[in-house]
Design a protein around this motif. Structure first.
Motif, PDB file in Angstrom:
ATOM      1  N   GLN A   1       6.364   7.641  -6.791  1.00 20.65           N
ATOM      2  CA  GLN A   1       6.805   8.183  -5.503  1.00 20.65           C
ATOM      3  C   GLN A   1       5.839   7.791  -4.387  1.00 20.65           C
ATOM      4  O   GLN A   1       4.629   7.813  -4.554  1.00 20.65           O
ATOM      5  CB  GLN A   1       6.935   9.706  -5.568  1.00 20.65           C
ATOM      6  N   GLY A   2       6.399   7.426  -3.249  1.00 21.96           N
ATOM      7  CA  GLY A   2       5.595   7.003  -2.104  1.00 21.96           C
ATOM      8  C   GLY A   2       5.357   5.509  -2.043  1.00 21.96           C
ATOM      9  O   GLY A   2       4.896   4.994  -1.019  1.00 21.96           O
ATOM     10  N   ALA A   3       5.680   4.806  -3.138  1.00 20.50           N
ATOM     11  CA  ALA A   3       5.455   3.354  -3.186  1.00 20.50           C
ATOM     12  C   ALA A   3       6.777   2.602  -3.062  1.00 20.50           C
ATOM     13  O   ALA A   3       7.835   3.102  -3.446  1.00 20.50           O
ATOM     14  CB  ALA A   3       4.764   2.959  -4.488  1.00 20.50           C
TER      15      ALA A   3
ATOM     16  N   SER B   1      -2.622   0.388  -5.358  1.00 23.54           N
ATOM     17  CA  SER B   1      -1.300   0.988  -5.424  1.00 23.54           C
ATOM     18  C   SER B   1      -0.550   0.524  -6.663  1.00 23.54           C
ATOM     19  O   SER B   1       0.164   1.301  -7.314  1.00 23.54           O
ATOM     20  CB  SER B   1      -0.492   0.651  -4.167  1.00 23.54           C
ATOM     21  N   ARG B   2      -0.715  -0.739  -7.013  1.00 24.39           N
ATOM     22  CA  ARG B   2      -0.023  -1.258  -8.196  1.00 24.39           C
ATOM     23  C   ARG B   2      -0.556  -0.615  -9.469  1.00 24.39           C
ATOM     24  O   ARG B   2       0.218  -0.186 -10.326  1.00 24.39           O
ATOM     25  CB  ARG B   2      -0.136  -2.787  -8.280  1.00 24.39           C
ATOM     26  N   VAL B   3      -1.860  -0.524  -9.625  1.00 24.70           N
ATOM     27  CA  VAL B   3      -2.391   0.006 -10.888  1.00 24.70           C
ATOM     28  C   VAL B   3      -2.065   1.487 -11.043  1.00 24.70           C
ATOM     29  O   VAL B   3      -1.750   1.950 -12.154  1.00 24.70           O
ATOM     30  CB  VAL B   3      -3.906  -0.263 -11.021  1.00 24.70           C
ATOM     31  N   THR B   4      -2.085   2.255  -9.955  1.00 23.34           N
ATOM     32  CA  THR B   4      -1.752   3.675 -10.075  1.00 23.34           C
ATOM     33  C   THR B   4      -0.268   3.875 -10.358  1.00 23.34           C
ATOM     34  O   THR B   4       0.114   4.660 -11.234  1.00 23.34           O
ATOM     35  CB  THR B   4      -2.164   4.459  -8.813  1.00 23.34           C
ATOM     36  N   ALA B   5       0.567   3.149  -9.638  1.00 18.25           N
ATOM     37  CA  ALA B   5       2.009   3.285  -9.856  1.00 18.25           C
ATOM     38  C   ALA B   5       2.403   2.805 -11.243  1.00 18.25           C
ATOM     39  O   ALA B   5       3.261   3.409 -11.903  1.00 18.25           O
ATOM     40  CB  ALA B   5       2.776   2.513  -8.784  1.00 18.25           C
TER      41      ALA B   5
ATOM     42  N   LYS C   1       0.834  -1.197   0.000  1.00 23.24           N
ATOM     43  CA  LYS C   1       0.000   0.000   0.000  1.00 23.24           C
ATOM     44  C   LYS C   1       0.867   1.243   0.000  1.00 23.24           C
ATOM     45  O   LYS C   1       1.775   1.404   0.816  1.00 23.24           O
ATOM     46  CB  LYS C   1      -0.926   0.012   1.220  1.00 23.24           C
ATOM     47  N   ARG C   2       0.557   2.140  -0.908  1.00 22.28           N
ATOM     48  CA  ARG C   2       1.376   3.319  -1.157  1.00 22.28           C
ATOM     49  C   ARG C   2       1.222   4.357  -0.047  1.00 22.28           C
ATOM     50  O   ARG C   2       0.118   4.565   0.477  1.00 22.28           O
ATOM     51  CB  ARG C   2       0.955   3.927  -2.496  1.00 22.28           C
ATOM     52  N   ALA C   3       2.311   5.019   0.277  1.00 26.17           N
ATOM     53  CA  ALA C   3       2.279   6.115   1.247  1.00 26.17           C
ATOM     54  C   ALA C   3       2.031   7.434   0.513  1.00 26.17           C
ATOM     55  O   ALA C   3       1.803   7.465  -0.695  1.00 26.17           O
ATOM     56  CB  ALA C   3       3.593   6.148   2.021  1.00 26.17           C
ATOM     57  N   ASP C   4       2.082   8.525   1.247  1.00 20.92           N
ATOM     58  CA  ASP C   4       1.859   9.862   0.713  1.00 20.92           C
ATOM     59  C   ASP C   4       2.830  10.136  -0.434  1.00 20.92           C
ATOM     60  O   ASP C   4       4.043  10.019  -0.285  1.00 20.92           O
ATOM     61  CB  ASP C   4       2.088  10.882   1.839  1.00 20.92           C
ATOM     62  N   ALA C   5       2.307  10.505  -1.607  1.00 18.45           N
ATOM     63  CA  ALA C   5       3.141  10.713  -2.793  1.00 18.45           C
ATOM     64  C   ALA C   5       3.670  12.138  -2.922  1.00 18.45           C
ATOM     65  O   ALA C   5       4.418  12.438  -3.857  1.00 18.45           O
ATOM     66  CB  ALA C   5       2.353  10.355  -4.044  1.00 18.45           C
ATOM     67  N   ARG C   6       3.302  13.039  -2.001  1.00 19.95           N
ATOM     68  CA  ARG C   6       3.673  14.440  -2.155  1.00 19.95           C
ATOM     69  C   ARG C   6       5.141  14.714  -1.837  1.00 19.95           C
ATOM     70  O   ARG C   6       5.807  13.948  -1.146  1.00 19.95           O
ATOM     71  CB  ARG C   6       2.818  15.317  -1.229  1.00 19.95           C
ATOM     72  N   ASP C   7       5.618  15.852  -2.343  1.00 20.00           N
ATOM     73  CA  ASP C   7       6.876  16.448  -1.906  1.00 20.00           C
ATOM     74  C   ASP C   7       6.580  17.415  -0.768  1.00 20.00           C
ATOM     75  O   ASP C   7       5.437  17.863  -0.590  1.00 20.00           O
ATOM     76  CB  ASP C   7       7.533  17.238  -3.047  1.00 20.00           C
ATOM     77  N   ALA C   8       7.645  17.765  -0.037  1.00 19.58           N
ATOM     78  CA  ALA C   8       7.522  18.765   1.020  1.00 19.58           C
ATOM     79  C   ALA C   8       8.705  19.711   0.966  1.00 19.58           C
ATOM     80  O   ALA C   8       9.832  19.301   0.645  1.00 19.58           O
ATOM     81  CB  ALA C   8       7.457  18.105   2.393  1.00 19.58           C
TER      82      ALA C   8
END
Length: 305
Positions: free
Chosen positions: A198-200, A221-225, A100-107
């Motif tokens: 990113q995030g995965a 998570s797999r299909v989006t990544a 399961k993917r975590a937060d994909a954002r930058d900071a």
């Protein structure tokens, strides 16, 4: 070669705190399912060199040594940040799971709680990512962009010491090592899309041994990544190219938006389809997005200095 004679699953990881933490997450999930695990530290070219990533061939330099260890049987599983993996298939290897993917954002992690808008003119901002460099220049052309390498604490330390005014880092990595306190601004994915994947995490195994880790795979998570990474592959752009992508599944609809940055401007394409309407939703959607990006001039931007 199968797992170690003891039945222990040997998991290869880079030696940084973030890499070991991420690998530990995978190890604990496998242990919850009855496995015994052992972490094996593998040194990579990316860890040994201070040269800019682009000059070393991009983030893939963090991957080669782990893959060699998999292929020669020193480890049974390798854990990568998915955004570091080249998009081309690796002969003899397979991504057995994308948890399961975590937060994909930058900071933005800036001194004195500053934001991208409130950084003073000429502020020194550190990043080793060509994509982030392009985004920073697009939003704040007055900033001085400084190429940085090193682990999260090293980069944050350069802000704390006053050498830099800010650095841009992945939220997922900061969260995994408990350093969200360093964030002065979360950069939202609409105006600031991030690297494909990113995030995965990618849990890689030898081809034919996917069952070893398949229980950890998270379908959404797999299909989006995969949609994001296949767009990158179709653009024939490496993981160091100034390309950003973000996909999400909402009520069965897969949305994908990708952006290519050039020196003067960027181009964006966004499309959607129902996952149930396609045998290969990630691939079909990536083809639509990549086709439109090429029509808008992506080839010229990717090849631009």
């Amino acid at each position: 070669m199968s797992a170690a004679p003891t039945g222990t699953i040997r998991i290869g990881t880079r030696g940084s705190e973030l890499a070991r933490t991420q690998t530990g997450l995978v190890a604990r999930e496998l242990e919850k399912r009855g496995a015994t695990t052992e972490l094996v530290i593998i040194s990579t070219e990316g860890d040994r060199s201070d040269a800019p990533l682009a000059s070393l061939g991009g983030a893939g330099v963090f991957v080669a040594a782990l893959r060699e260890a998999l292929l020669d049987g020193r480890v049974d599983v390798a854990v990568h940040s998915l955004k570091d993996l080249p998009t081309a298939p690796a002969p003899g290897l397979s991504i057995g799971a994308i948890p399961k993917r975590a937060d994909a954002r930058d900071a933005l992690c800036a001194r004195d709680g500053l934001t991208l808008q409130t950084l003073p003119e000429g502020a020194r901002v550190g990043t080793g990512s060509p994509r982030r460099v392009a985004q920073l220049r697009s939003r704040r052309p007055d900033l001085e962009i400084v190429d940085v390498r090193g682990n999260v604490d090293t980069r944050l330390g350069r802000v704390a010491s006053g050498e830099l005014d800010a650095v841009v880092l992945a939220v997922a990595g900061l969260d995994r090592i408990g350093r969200l306190d360093a964030v002065s601004e979360f950069l939202e994915l609409g105006p600031w899309p991030t690297a494909p994947g990113q995030g995965a995490l990618a849990v890689e195994v030898r081809a034919g041994e996917e069952k070893l880790v398949s229980a950890l795979d998270h379908k959404t998570s797999r299909v989006t990544a995969e949609a994001e990474r296949r767009t990158l592959a179709l653009l024939e752009a490496g993981c160091s190219a100034p390309v950003a992508a973000h996909a999400v599944v909402d009520d069965g609809l897969l949305f994908l938006s990708a952006r290519v940055y050039g020196p003067e401007h960027h181009i964006t394409s966004s499309h959607a389809l129902y996952v149930s309407d396609s045998k290969d939703p990630a691939g079909d959607l990536a083809e639509r997005v990549a086709k439109e990006l090429f029509e808008l001039g992506a080839a010229d931007l990717i090849g631009a200095p």
